[in-house]
Each structure stands twice: as C-alpha cells, then as structure tokens.
Motif scaffolding. Sequence first.
Motif, PDB file in Angstrom:
ATOM      1  N   ILE A   3      -1.502   3.857  -9.819  1.00 42.56           N
ATOM      2  CA  ILE A   3      -1.329   5.171  -9.183  1.00 42.56           C
ATOM      3  C   ILE A   3      -2.671   5.794  -8.803  1.00 42.56           C
ATOM      4  O   ILE A   3      -2.845   6.249  -7.662  1.00 42.56           O
ATOM      5  N   PRO A   4      -3.674   5.831  -9.719  1.00 45.80           N
ATOM      6  CA  PRO A   4      -4.979   6.370  -9.310  1.00 45.80           C
ATOM      7  C   PRO A   4      -5.590   5.617  -8.139  1.00 45.80           C
ATOM      8  O   PRO A   4      -6.204   6.230  -7.250  1.00 45.80           O
ATOM      9  N   ALA A   5      -5.431   4.292  -8.119  1.00 46.45           N
ATOM     10  CA  ALA A   5      -5.973   3.500  -7.008  1.00 46.45           C
ATOM     11  C   ALA A   5      -5.323   3.895  -5.694  1.00 46.45           C
ATOM     12  O   ALA A   5      -5.996   4.010  -4.656  1.00 46.45           O
ATOM     13  N   MET A   6      -4.017   4.130  -5.718  1.00 45.04           N
ATOM     14  CA  MET A   6      -3.309   4.503  -4.499  1.00 45.04           C
ATOM     15  C   MET A   6      -3.701   5.908  -4.031  1.00 45.04           C
ATOM     16  O   MET A   6      -3.861   6.162  -2.828  1.00 45.04           O
ATOM     17  N   LEU A   7      -3.877   6.828  -4.968  1.00 45.39           N
ATOM     18  CA  LEU A   7      -4.290   8.183  -4.605  1.00 45.39           C
ATOM     19  C   LEU A   7      -5.709   8.193  -4.041  1.00 45.39           C
ATOM     20  O   LEU A   7      -5.994   8.891  -3.052  1.00 45.39           O
ATOM     21  N   LEU A   8      -6.604   7.412  -4.651  1.00 44.57           N
ATOM     22  CA  LEU A   8      -7.967   7.339  -4.127  1.00 44.57           C
ATOM     23  C   LEU A   8      -7.988   6.684  -2.752  1.00 44.57           C
ATOM     24  O   LEU A   8      -8.770   7.083  -1.878  1.00 44.57           O
ATOM     25  N   ALA A   9      -7.126   5.697  -2.538  1.00 48.17           N
ATOM     26  CA  ALA A   9      -7.052   5.050  -1.230  1.00 48.17           C
ATOM     27  C   ALA A   9      -6.655   6.065  -0.154  1.00 48.17           C
ATOM     28  O   ALA A   9      -7.206   6.071   0.952  1.00 48.17           O
ATOM     29  N   HIS A  10      -5.696   6.944  -0.481  1.00 49.41           N
ATOM     30  CA  HIS A  10      -5.312   8.000   0.452  1.00 49.41           C
ATOM     31  C   HIS A  10      -6.488   8.919   0.754  1.00 49.41           C
ATOM     32  O   HIS A  10      -6.733   9.305   1.894  1.00 49.41           O
ATOM     33  N   ARG A  11      -7.205   9.282  -0.290  1.00 52.86           N
ATOM     34  CA  ARG A  11      -8.336  10.200  -0.122  1.00 52.86           C
ATOM     35  C   ARG A  11      -9.470   9.549   0.655  1.00 52.86           C
ATOM     36  O   ARG A  11     -10.086  10.177   1.529  1.00 52.86           O
ATOM     37  N   PHE A  12      -9.760   8.302   0.336  1.00 51.09           N
ATOM     38  CA  PHE A  12     -10.922   7.623   0.912  1.00 51.09           C
ATOM     39  C   PHE A  12     -10.712   7.248   2.367  1.00 51.09           C
ATOM     40  O   PHE A  12     -11.634   7.330   3.182  1.00 51.09           O
ATOM     41  N   ASP A  13      -9.496   6.820   2.706  1.00 51.54           N
ATOM     42  CA  ASP A  13      -9.232   6.362   4.069  1.00 51.54           C
ATOM     43  C   ASP A  13      -7.936   6.983   4.573  1.00 51.54           C
ATOM     44  O   ASP A  13      -6.880   6.365   4.595  1.00 51.54           O
ATOM     45  N   TRP A  14      -8.021   8.232   5.005  1.00 51.14           N
ATOM     46  CA  TRP A  14      -6.858   8.984   5.457  1.00 51.14           C
ATOM     47  C   TRP A  14      -6.226   8.334   6.689  1.00 51.14           C
ATOM     48  O   TRP A  14      -5.013   8.338   6.858  1.00 51.14           O
ATOM     49  N   VAL A  15      -7.064   7.774   7.551  1.00 54.06           N
ATOM     50  CA  VAL A  15      -6.562   7.175   8.790  1.00 54.06           C
ATOM     51  C   VAL A  15      -5.757   5.921   8.489  1.00 54.06           C
ATOM     52  O   VAL A  15      -4.623   5.752   8.947  1.00 54.06           O
ATOM     53  N   ALA A  16      -6.337   5.019   7.674  1.00 49.41           N
ATOM     54  CA  ALA A  16      -5.654   3.763   7.361  1.00 49.41           C
ATOM     55  C   ALA A  16      -4.386   4.008   6.551  1.00 49.41           C
ATOM     56  O   ALA A  16      -3.405   3.264   6.673  1.00 49.41           O
ATOM     57  N   SER A  17      -4.384   5.049   5.728  1.00 41.14           N
ATOM     58  CA  SER A  17      -3.201   5.339   4.908  1.00 41.14           C
ATOM     59  C   SER A  17      -2.116   6.056   5.705  1.00 41.14           C
ATOM     60  O   SER A  17      -1.046   6.340   5.169  1.00 41.14           O
ATOM     61  N   GLN A  18      -2.413   6.372   6.954  1.00 42.18           N
ATOM     62  CA  GLN A  18      -1.425   6.934   7.882  1.00 42.18           C
ATOM     63  C   GLN A  18      -0.853   8.253   7.403  1.00 42.18           C
ATOM     64  O   GLN A  18       0.355   8.475   7.372  1.00 42.18           O
ATOM     65  N   GLY A  19      -1.768   9.134   7.001  1.00 39.63           N
ATOM     66  CA  GLY A  19      -1.371  10.518   6.745  1.00 39.63           C
ATOM     67  C   GLY A  19      -0.925  10.832   5.339  1.00 39.63           C
ATOM     68  O   GLY A  19      -1.580  10.443   4.375  1.00 39.63           O
ATOM     69  N   PRO A  20       0.187  11.545   5.210  1.00 37.53           N
ATOM     70  CA  PRO A  20       0.598  12.109   3.924  1.00 37.53           C
ATOM     71  C   PRO A  20       0.863  11.058   2.852  1.00 37.53           C
ATOM     72  O   PRO A  20       1.147   9.901   3.131  1.00 37.53           O
ATOM     73  N   ILE A  21       0.779  11.508   1.604  1.00 35.43           N
ATOM     74  CA  ILE A  21       1.135  10.656   0.472  1.00 35.43           C
ATOM     75  C   ILE A  21       2.629  10.334   0.552  1.00 35.43           C
ATOM     76  O   ILE A  21       3.442  11.206   0.827  1.00 35.43           O
ATOM     77  N   LYS A  22       2.972   9.111   0.305  1.00 34.58           N
ATOM     78  CA  LYS A  22       4.375   8.689   0.370  1.00 34.58           C
ATOM     79  C   LYS A  22       4.846   8.314  -1.045  1.00 34.58           C
ATOM     80  O   LYS A  22       4.578   7.215  -1.530  1.00 34.58           O
ATOM     81  N   PRO A  23       5.518   9.239  -1.723  1.00 33.16           N
ATOM     82  CA  PRO A  23       5.982   8.949  -3.090  1.00 33.16           C
ATOM     83  C   PRO A  23       6.824   7.681  -3.186  1.00 33.16           C
ATOM     84  O   PRO A  23       6.741   6.950  -4.170  1.00 33.16           O
ATOM     85  N   LEU A  24       7.640   7.434  -2.152  1.00 39.65           N
ATOM     86  CA  LEU A  24       8.493   6.234  -2.188  1.00 39.65           C
ATOM     87  C   LEU A  24       7.648   4.965  -2.166  1.00 39.65           C
ATOM     88  O   LEU A  24       7.976   3.982  -2.850  1.00 39.65           O
ATOM     89  N   LEU A  25       6.540   4.985  -1.417  1.00 37.67           N
ATOM     90  CA  LEU A  25       5.651   3.825  -1.391  1.00 37.67           C
ATOM     91  C   LEU A  25       5.034   3.596  -2.772  1.00 37.67           C
ATOM     92  O   LEU A  25       4.918   2.450  -3.228  1.00 37.67           O
ATOM     93  N   ILE A  26       4.645   4.685  -3.429  1.00 37.15           N
ATOM     94  CA  ILE A  26       4.071   4.564  -4.776  1.00 37.15           C
ATOM     95  C   ILE A  26       5.096   3.967  -5.736  1.00 37.15           C
ATOM     96  O   ILE A  26       4.798   3.039  -6.501  1.00 37.15           O
ATOM     97  N   LEU A  27       6.318   4.479  -5.694  1.00 35.72           N
ATOM     98  CA  LEU A  27       7.367   3.970  -6.588  1.00 35.72           C
ATOM     99  C   LEU A  27       7.679   2.504  -6.304  1.00 35.72           C
ATOM    100  O   LEU A  27       7.846   1.699  -7.233  1.00 35.72           O
ATOM    101  N   ASN A  28       7.770   2.155  -5.024  1.00 31.71           N
ATOM    102  CA  ASN A  28       8.053   0.767  -4.659  1.00 31.71           C
ATOM    103  C   ASN A  28       6.935  -0.174  -5.099  1.00 31.71           C
ATOM    104  O   ASN A  28       7.188  -1.293  -5.561  1.00 31.71           O
ATOM    105  N   THR A  29       5.690   0.278  -4.946  1.00 33.09           N
ATOM    106  CA  THR A  29       4.546  -0.548  -5.346  1.00 33.09           C
ATOM    107  C   THR A  29       4.514  -0.729  -6.857  1.00 33.09           C
ATOM    108  O   THR A  29       4.248  -1.831  -7.364  1.00 33.09           O
ATOM    109  N   LEU A  30       4.800   0.350  -7.585  1.00 33.43           N
ATOM    110  CA  LEU A  30       4.848   0.258  -9.047  1.00 33.43           C
ATOM    111  C   LEU A  30       5.944  -0.706  -9.491  1.00 33.43           C
ATOM    112  O   LEU A  30       5.734  -1.537 -10.380  1.00 33.43           O
TER     113      LEU A  30
END
Length: 334
Positions: A57-84
Amino acid sequence: MSIRERRSVHGAHGFGPGAAASDESATKSPNRVRDTLLAYIALTKPRVIELLLVTTIPAMLLAHRFDWVASQGPIKPLLILNTLFGGMLAAAGANTLNCVADADIDKVMKRTARRPLARATVPTRNALIFGLVLTITSFLWLWRTSNLLSGLLALATIAFYVFVYTLLLKRRTSQNVVWGGAAGCMPVMIGWSAVTGTIQWPALVMFLIIFFWTPPHTWALAMRYKEDYEAAGVPMLPVVATEREVTRQILIYTWATVITTLALAFATGWLYAGVALVAGVWFLVMAHQLYSGVKRGEPVKPLRLFLQSNNYLAVVFCALAVDSALALPMVFGR
C-alpha cells in the motif's frame, strides 16, 4: 471415542452400532472440515503474508505521488484492493510450494514440526496442486485487474523463491537469505508497477530497504533456533559462523537498511524523513546492543531484535503511507 461422546451415544441417542456411528459422524465431520481448511490456510503461512500488506500500500501511494501522470490521476481504491488480493494469492502460492519443497526439513526442525506437511495433515500431491493453482490464479488476477507487468513480476517472484532460494540456495550456502530474500522485496515492485505500469528509482530504493533488512531480521531468528537449522542440515550463517561474526554482519546490514530508508526521503516529505531517522536510530541501537553483548560474552536475546525488526519495518512503511497520502489530492477514482 471421548467420554462425552460415549455419554451422548448411550444416553440421548440410544444404543447399538448405528446410533454410535451416527453420533460420531455428526460430531467429528464439522471438525474434520474445519481442521482441513485450517491446514490448507497454514500452508500459505498467513503471518508471512503480513509483509505484503505493510509494504504494498505505501508503495502504491508513493507511486501516485511520484508520478501523477503515469498513475493516470486519482487514487483508485479498487486497484489497491485488487493488487493486494493478487499479491496475497502470489505469496500464498509461493509459501505453499515452499512447504512442499521443505517438507523433509520441516519434520526435523522443532519450529516447523507442526506445519501441515510435516504432520501429514495434507497430502503432498494436494498441497502441490493447491500451490500451483494459487500461482496461476495470482498471475491471471494481476494481469486482468492491473497490468501484465504486475502479473509477470508476481510469477517471477514465485519462481525465484521456489527454485532459486528454496531448492538452490537454502541448503547450499550461508548467504541463502541474503540473495533469496530478494523474493520478499517484490511486493513493492508489484505495487508500483500496478499504479504506473513501470519501475522507477523509488521502487528500487524500497526494494533495497527490504533487501538489506531481511538478513538481520532472519539471522536474529536463526541465532535463536541454531540447533534446529543445524539438525536439518541448513547452513544458516549462525550455524557456520561464530556469534560475534553473525552479530557483526547483522550490524552491517542494519546500517545499510537505515541509510537506504533515508535515501528514500528524496522522493517523500519531512514526515517520512523524520520517522525514518528516529526509527533508524532505534533499530541501530538494538543491533549495536546485540553485537556489544556478544563481544563482552554476555547472554544475549536475539529474538528481541527479530521481533522488533518487524515493528521497525512497519513503522517506516506506515510513515511512508501517511506521508504520501497527505501529499495527494483528496480525490478518489473507482
């Protein structure tokens, strides 16, 4: 049959073989199902999977923060849950296959003698099929819900853990956990790739944090169970080296861990940097105490360092999650 079952059979349910069989089946069948289910769960080593939750989870949140463009905008809770979930399946598959490969030594070691295959509560063939099904499902799940890179990283992690660490390194070299520990570093890479579809330098730094943290964490446990590993013929460092050399190596890797956590501050904020510094000093003090105690010939408690190293990693990555979340816009996507 227990005394309670005998009373039940000869009391409320009457007499005779038919009554006894009926009562025994009714009493034991649910227990058998429960015990079988628990045995299969135990094969996956649920406590080991906790590392996945602490770091992904921290890695995914930092990825959003570090590369907003590549992460395609807002945080996606469903993506986090699916990845977990996909990561948990991958870790469960790897741990199950590890139990299959290590069944012979698990029978010898007191620490692992109660594992399902060591006690023959699950057939080896069934455990192998179970592990393979979990492995394939994890790959397909991550590919479907995130991207192909995440699925391939999970598949590569399982293959490395089973074939390189378990079958090649574990029984042949005292450096087994140094190189084999790379498998435990992969959840951060999988989490990062699920968000951005790439691997960037902060993900590599997080990989190195866990890579350097694994030897002191594992060697401290191996010091406590040295006789177990020796009886099983596993050349863990505490088996083949003196306590002074083991604690010296623990100290070196602890320093490397703390320095690497501070290097990650270049991609984060002041909150993470402050917590990483304070937690790092605390971790170093424990490692130095262990080394100094051995040098002075005093009785030492390496299990304390093992347990506290878990807390250290959890504190650092929780601080990373909070620091990253605070820096993100409070916007969530589906």
